[in-house]
Design a protein around this motif. Structure first.
Motif, PDB file in Angstrom:
ATOM      1  N   PHE A   1      70.323 -15.339 -12.232  1.00 56.93           N
ATOM      2  CA  PHE A   1      70.814 -15.484 -10.843  1.00 56.93           C
ATOM      3  C   PHE A   1      70.222 -16.699 -10.129  1.00 56.93           C
ATOM      4  O   PHE A   1      70.950 -17.479  -9.557  1.00 56.93           O
ATOM      5  N   ASN A   2      68.878 -16.777 -10.121  1.00 53.31           N
ATOM      6  CA  ASN A   2      68.193 -17.893  -9.452  1.00 53.31           C
ATOM      7  C   ASN A   2      68.600 -18.056  -8.000  1.00 53.31           C
ATOM      8  O   ASN A   2      68.755 -19.170  -7.509  1.00 53.31           O
ATOM      9  N   LEU A   3      68.766 -16.958  -7.308  1.00 55.39           N
ATOM     10  CA  LEU A   3      68.968 -17.060  -5.859  1.00 55.39           C
ATOM     11  C   LEU A   3      67.652 -17.507  -5.239  1.00 55.39           C
ATOM     12  O   LEU A   3      66.584 -17.297  -5.808  1.00 55.39           O
ATOM     13  N   PHE A   4      67.744 -18.122  -4.045  1.00 58.21           N
ATOM     14  CA  PHE A   4      66.525 -18.565  -3.375  1.00 58.21           C
ATOM     15  C   PHE A   4      65.931 -17.373  -2.634  1.00 58.21           C
ATOM     16  O   PHE A   4      66.499 -16.913  -1.645  1.00 58.21           O
ATOM     17  N   PRO A   5      64.806 -16.859  -3.074  1.00 52.40           N
ATOM     18  CA  PRO A   5      64.321 -15.573  -2.553  1.00 52.40           C
ATOM     19  C   PRO A   5      63.832 -15.645  -1.112  1.00 52.40           C
ATOM     20  O   PRO A   5      63.723 -14.621  -0.454  1.00 52.40           O
ATOM     21  N   HIS A   6      63.554 -16.864  -0.611  1.00 51.44           N
ATOM     22  CA  HIS A   6      63.020 -16.973   0.745  1.00 51.44           C
ATOM     23  C   HIS A   6      64.124 -17.139   1.770  1.00 51.44           C
ATOM     24  O   HIS A   6      63.837 -17.343   2.944  1.00 51.44           O
TER      25      HIS A   6
ATOM     26  N   GLY B   1      55.898 -14.957   3.788  1.00 49.06           N
ATOM     27  CA  GLY B   1      56.144 -13.833   2.900  1.00 49.06           C
ATOM     28  C   GLY B   1      57.550 -13.274   3.052  1.00 49.06           C
ATOM     29  O   GLY B   1      57.894 -12.295   2.410  1.00 49.06           O
ATOM     30  N   LYS B   2      58.344 -13.903   3.919  1.00 48.64           N
ATOM     31  CA  LYS B   2      59.698 -13.400   4.162  1.00 48.64           C
ATOM     32  C   LYS B   2      60.466 -13.248   2.859  1.00 48.64           C
ATOM     33  O   LYS B   2      60.485 -14.134   2.035  1.00 48.64           O
ATOM     34  N   GLY B   3      61.146 -12.119   2.711  1.00 48.66           N
ATOM     35  CA  GLY B   3      61.976 -11.928   1.532  1.00 48.66           C
ATOM     36  C   GLY B   3      61.202 -11.434   0.334  1.00 48.66           C
ATOM     37  O   GLY B   3      61.776 -11.155  -0.701  1.00 48.66           O
ATOM     38  N   TYR B   4      59.865 -11.369   0.466  1.00 49.94           N
ATOM     39  CA  TYR B   4      59.062 -10.909  -0.654  1.00 49.94           C
ATOM     40  C   TYR B   4      58.379  -9.587  -0.358  1.00 49.94           C
ATOM     41  O   TYR B   4      58.359  -8.687  -1.148  1.00 49.94           O
TER      42      TYR B   4
END
Lengths: 278, 334
Positions: A124-129, B303-306
């Motif tokens: 997938f490699n979505l941008f997690p942030h 840390g957003k999204g994590y």
């Protein structure tokens, strides 16, 4: 395995031109001529030839290590090829030929070529942030510098199309694998590519999530998107593919209409592979 | 359905068990309580702390040593020095980290040699060294290198190839020398921290970004660095706090506008040692506490999204949906 135009029973043939009596230069979305690629002393691709016409769905099958993913990555120049030529929509990928000499394209020019080629990865490699919406909007806003409101509208429509309009504000970490992969497809489509590359898009998914991703891809194919799909989903290849190539050991062993290759494989290696997969 | 049968079954009585006793805990609590009481007793009853000297007035007509004018000036200097040297450290450190990871051999070895040198030399020595660097040159400026030698080659004596120059003592002394010593040495540590952060980001991230047509700078700025920040921020907080304390080293440069220099000065003048030290402890505690609070918020931002908390919130919401859609907070139902 014949050179005759495709049989009639294939209904969806959206953009491909009707067969004409005299062979005019047909438009080609992708053309690979004798592509070679090595990693050090290991030769991964040993002369791949392939033509994909606009609107066609080309499925690539083969055992792991056969070079299919590498070939896919060569098409948008994520890997540099060592010999041969790859053309996308008539443009030589990664190089410029001038006066019989090849010049490497600058990073900027390579990036420009990549804009029109969408890619979907196994992981997938979505941008997690970034939120789902920001993931889809990032490239059109930053790379193409389109207006934000316009991109937002398009991104929302795309996410609706992949069935995720309710997840717009979520972060990728909060989604299932299938949902993430559908966002990844929407992200690639947001750049309005003329070609989509799928690198084993369902291999990292739980079995019950594979269907939702394949459905999205089917819809794309029906809308006339040109696609090259590296996959292990034989059913998908048979149902959606216009063309199927079977790779092994860095060469194309067999290619043709999917139902011919799958139903009646000619080569021993194809037979052996299919007997294990089916 | 089976669901119904489970709901119809009578719910058994909630468990009410006698909790396990923890005698050791009680003993240690008692011991700690006694120690705390002893410490408070010491603070309150021992006259050698001289609290009024610290807080109220240390000399006739002067405020307490913590709040007297020169000390507050020094405090300002310390904060300024921390900010500027950390800015140099973070900025230069990021550049060095990117250089270090560059496929260009020359760039990466320059970065390596830099970090090697500045990590290997003690900060105190570096600070004194920078304070004395102006011994090497009388003037510092931009111009042609080897200008005098080239001039001699062509038969001109005292050929001056300088475009702009300034007296070295004016530039490289006091605050600037201290700032450079701390900042340049910090850059070496920050380079390693940033490098670790950049390397912690999955290579699939930059691949996906590149495949979308983003430039290398965009990938770094928009995709890789923000994710690396999660790894970079906590040790950077550490570094900042360490820097607050290391600014006291520049008293040896010497830098006069600095907290410890000023306090030490008063101590030397009034022959009062201990309360001055206590005042220094209190000031450093206050600055560092504020920084730690700031660090908490910066960490939360990146840390957003994590964060486990974000995921837990989402899971809770999902469970609520499954259990009949009783959502009170956001009202978001699928």
């Amino acid at each position: 395995m014949t050179d005759t135009p495709e049989p009639d029973e294939i209904v969806e043939e959206p953009v491909a031109e009707a067969p004409e009596p005299e062979p005019e230069p047909e438009p080609e979305m992708v053309r690979a001529d004798n592509v070679h690629k090595s990693f050090g002393s290991l030769e991964v691709l040993k002369g791949i030839d392939l033509v994909v016409k606009p609107g066609e769905v080309c499925c690539v099958l083969g055992p792991s290590g056969s070079g299919k993913s590498t070939f896919l990555r060569c098409i948008n120049h994520l890997e540099k090829i060592n010999a041969g030529r790859i053309f996308v929509d008539g443009d030589l990928v990664g190089y410029r030929e001038r006066g019989g000499k090849l010049h490497e394209l600058s990073e900027k020019d390579v990036a420009r070529q990549r804009r029109s080629i969408g890619m979907v990865f196994q992981r997938f490699n979505l941008f997690p942030h970034m939120t789902v919406l920001d993931n889809v909007m990032e490239a059109p806003c930053r790379v193409k510098r389109e207006s934000k409101s316009e991109v937002r509208e398009r991104a929302t429509a795309l996410l609706d199309r992949v069935g995720l309009s309710s997840k717009i504000g979520n972060y990728p970490g909060q989604l299932s694998g299938g949902q993430q992969q559908r966002v990844a497809i929407a992200r690639a489509l947001a750049m309005r590519p003329k070609l989509m590359l799928f690198d084993e898009p369902t291999s990292a998914l739980d079995p019950e999530l594979v269907g939702e991703v394949l459905d999205v891809m089917k819809g794309l194919a029906q809308d006339g998107m040109t696609m090259i799909v590296v996959t292990h989903e034989i059913g998908f290849a048979r149902e959606v593919g216009d063309n199927l190539i079977f790779m092994d050991g860095g060469v194309v062993v067999e290619q043709g209409a999917p139902r011919d290759v799958i139903g009646n494989p000619q080569h021993e290696r194809t037979k052996a592979f299919l007997s294990k997969v089916l | 359905m089976s669901e119904q049968s489970t709901t119809e079954r009578a719910r058994p009585e909630a468990i009410k068990a006698v909790p396990v006793r923890h005698p050791v805990r009680w003993v240690s609590i008692a011991v700690i309580a006694v120690l705390v009481a002893m410490f408070v007793h010491l603070l309150l009853t021992n006259d050698n702390f001289r609290w009024s000297y610290i807080f109220v007035s240390y000399e006739e007509g002067k405020r307490g040593v913590m709040f007297t004018g020169p000390v507050l000036e020094g405090l300002r200097g310390t904060i300024l020095l921390t900010i500027t040297s950390m800015a140099i450290g973070i900025g230069l450190g990021t550049v060095l980290a990117v250089m270090r990871l560059s496929p260009n051999r020359i760039l990466s070895s320059v970065a390596f040699v830099y970090t090697w040198f500045f990590r290997a030399v003690p900060r105190l020595i570096l600070a004194i060294l920078f304070g004395n660097l102006n011994i090497l040159w009388s003037r510092i400026g931009f111009g042609l290198p080897f200008d005098e030698q080239i001039g001699k080659l062509f038969g001109i004596d005292n050929f001056n190839g300088q475009f702009y120059s300034i007296r070295a003592v004016d530039l490289l002394a006091g605050f600037v020398a201290g700032m450079l010593a701390l900042g340049l040495s910090e850059a070496a540590y920050m380079a390693e921290i940033v490098r670790a952060g950049l390397q912690s980001v999955d290579s699939g991230q930059s691949e996906a970004a590149v495949a979308l047509g983003m430039s290398r700078f965009q990938v770094l700025r928009r995709i890789v660095l923000p994710q690396a920040m999660r790894v970079i921020v906590p040790p950077t907080g550490n570094e900042t706090i360490a820097m607050v304390k290391d600014t006291s080293l520049v008293a040896f440069v010497p830098v006069a506008g600095e907290l410890w220099f000023q306090l030490n000065n008063i101590s030397a003048r009034t022959f009062v040692v201990f309360p001055v030290l206590v005042a220094a402890v209190i000031w450093y505690l206050i600055i560092c506490t504020i920084l730690m609070i700031g660090q908490y918020y910066v960490e939360r931002h990146y840390g957003k999204g994590y964060g486990a908390s974000a995921r837990a919130k989402q899971r809770l919401r999902n469970i609520q949906v499954e259990q009949g859609g009783k959502i009170t907070t956001t009202g978001e139902t699928p």
